[in-house]
Enzyme design. Structure first.
Site, PDB file in Angstrom:
ATOM      1  N   ASP A 102      -3.613   1.641  10.074  1.00 54.76           N
ATOM      2  CA  ASP A 102      -4.752   2.552  10.236  1.00 54.76           C
ATOM      3  C   ASP A 102      -5.219   2.537  11.674  1.00 54.76           C
ATOM      4  O   ASP A 102      -5.690   3.543  12.176  1.00 54.76           O
ATOM      5  CB  ASP A 102      -5.883   2.140   9.297  1.00 54.76           C
TER       6      ASP A 102
ATOM      7  N   CYS B  26       0.833  -1.209   0.000  1.00 56.65           N
ATOM      8  CA  CYS B  26       0.000   0.000   0.000  1.00 56.65           C
ATOM      9  C   CYS B  26       0.867   1.258   0.000  1.00 56.65           C
ATOM     10  O   CYS B  26       2.048   1.209  -0.381  1.00 56.65           O
ATOM     11  CB  CYS B  26      -0.961  -0.013   1.187  1.00 56.65           C
TER      12      CYS B  26
HETATM   13  C1  RUB Z   1      -4.001   3.283   3.382  1.00 52.44           C
HETATM   14  C2  RUB Z   1      -3.288   2.350   4.298  1.00 52.44           C
HETATM   15  C3  RUB Z   1      -2.027   2.873   4.931  1.00 52.44           C
HETATM   16  C4  RUB Z   1      -2.363   3.393   6.317  1.00 52.44           C
HETATM   17  C5  RUB Z   1      -1.194   4.142   6.950  1.00 52.44           C
HETATM   18  O1  RUB Z   1      -5.313   2.828   3.081  1.00 52.44           O
HETATM   19  O2  RUB Z   1      -3.701   1.257   4.590  1.00 52.44           O
HETATM   20  O3  RUB Z   1      -1.081   1.858   5.068  1.00 52.44           O
HETATM   21  O4  RUB Z   1      -3.465   4.285   6.237  1.00 52.44           O
HETATM   22  O5  RUB Z   1      -0.960   5.310   6.229  1.00 52.44           O
HETATM   23  P1  RUB Z   1      -6.315   3.762   2.204  1.00 52.44           P
HETATM   24  P2  RUB Z   1      -0.244   6.604   6.884  1.00 52.44           P
HETATM   25  O6  RUB Z   1      -5.616   4.023   0.909  1.00 52.44           O
HETATM   26  O7  RUB Z   1      -7.555   2.933   2.065  1.00 52.44           O
HETATM   27  O8  RUB Z   1      -6.553   5.026   2.988  1.00 52.44           O
HETATM   28  O9  RUB Z   1       1.085   6.124   7.369  1.00 52.44           O
HETATM   29  O10 RUB Z   1      -0.164   7.570   5.748  1.00 52.44           O
HETATM   30  O11 RUB Z   1      -1.081   7.085   8.019  1.00 52.44           O
END
Ligand code: RUB
Length: 296
Positions: free
Chosen positions: A190, A121
């Protein structure tokens, strides 16, 4: 500012990643207060309705909920609600950046020369670690999974291109094959749960299980504002179900599209937070204890 459009941007993943989502939520509330012309009583009513709407834009985002809760609880008791909304939102936005900076520093210490790091991701937090490690002159490369159905891996790839960090881009189903080359896995989160599990993009659980099989350590990088306190009291973390059309626009068949999965503490080596690096169970115990001592 068109507030409903901004909320829609969160819902449709134009704004993506827990950190960006929380920052955008706070920005919506701050800009609402900045431009609001009516009296305080009316402001409070509309502000609380907007806050509720923003807070529920993505179900699996405790950071968003938590940041908005911090602001609304204080604003409810304020004598100057508009002014305080602006001040508090600006403060928490800055704080999110500070949290990321600390995680970047601690996380960079986990990266060694010649590491081959798999990531899944797009996580701003993981990217900040890579940026910091690169700034320190460390030589490492990355394996990026495409992350179906919304292909957030492309965002990761574009960031790495800009950073000039070498990487390869592979389909999700090649993850196990390429795990054999990896020396570490870095993912974001998240939500952090009271049993030490993390919630992250669908596919994280499989990645972590395969990593354990090949003895590759798994690091999750996340600020402690992602800790979902409700899980201490038996509530389950909701897992967002997204529109099946994101996968295949075919009404004849049943398509399920969960956006996240839960990776048990057994498969995570360490969680990198702004307060330090902990085993998942130790972190869950520390954060749970703090919440419990405030409640009782
Ligand atoms: C994004 C996702 C990221 C986390 C952490 O999912 O799973 O790994 O949100 O991100 P989506 P961060 O694209 O569905 O939002 O480190 O930027 O908080």
């Amino acid at each position: 500012m068109d507030y409903l459009k901004k909320i829609q941007d969160i819902k449709t993943l134009k704004v993506q990643g827990a950190e960006n989502i929380a920052k955008t939520g706070l920005t919506i509330l701050r800009d609402f207060a900045r431009t609001y012309k009516d009296d305080d009583k009316k402001f409070m009513r509309e502000f609380l309705a907007l806050a509720k709407n923003v807070s529920s834009a993505r179900p699996t985002e405790p950071a968003l909920r938590q940041e908005i809760f911090f602001v609304t609880e204080k604003v409810k008791r304020s004598k100057t609600p508009k002014k305080d909304t602006i001040r508090l939102c600006s403060f928490y936005i800055k704080n999110i950046m500070l949290v990321k900076k600390k995680i970047a520093l601690y996380g960079s210490r986990k990266i060694r020369n010649n590491d081959i790091i798999m990531t899944h991701c797009h996580s701003n937090t993981v990217m900040a670690i890579f940026r910091e490690a690169k700034r320190q002159g460390k030589k490492f490369s990355v394996i990026v999974t495409e992350t179906r159905p919304k292909m957030q891996g492309e965002k990761t790839a574009n960031d790495l291109l800009r950073m000039r960090v070498p990487f390869i881009y592979v389909v999700d189903s090649a993850m196990a094959l390429f795990m054999k080359q990896a020396t570490k896995v870095f993912v974001g989160a998240d939500a952090l749960l009271s049993n030490g599990s993390i919630v992250n993009k669908i596919g994280t659980e499989a990645t972590a299980i395969v990593a354990k099989e090949f003895r590759v350590p798994v690091f999750s990088a996340a600020g402690t504002h992602k800790f979902d306190e409700k899980t201490i009291f038996g509530f389950e973390e909701p897992i967002e179900e997204r529109d099946p059309k994101e996968i295949w626009n075919n009404k004849k068949i049943k398509i399920l599209n969960p956006a996240f999965d839960i990776t048990s503490a057994n498969y995570i080596s360490e969680i990198i937070t702004e307060r330090g690096v902990f085993s998942p169970n130790a972190l869950a115990a520390i954060l749970s204890k703090e919440v419990i001592s405030n409640v009782h």
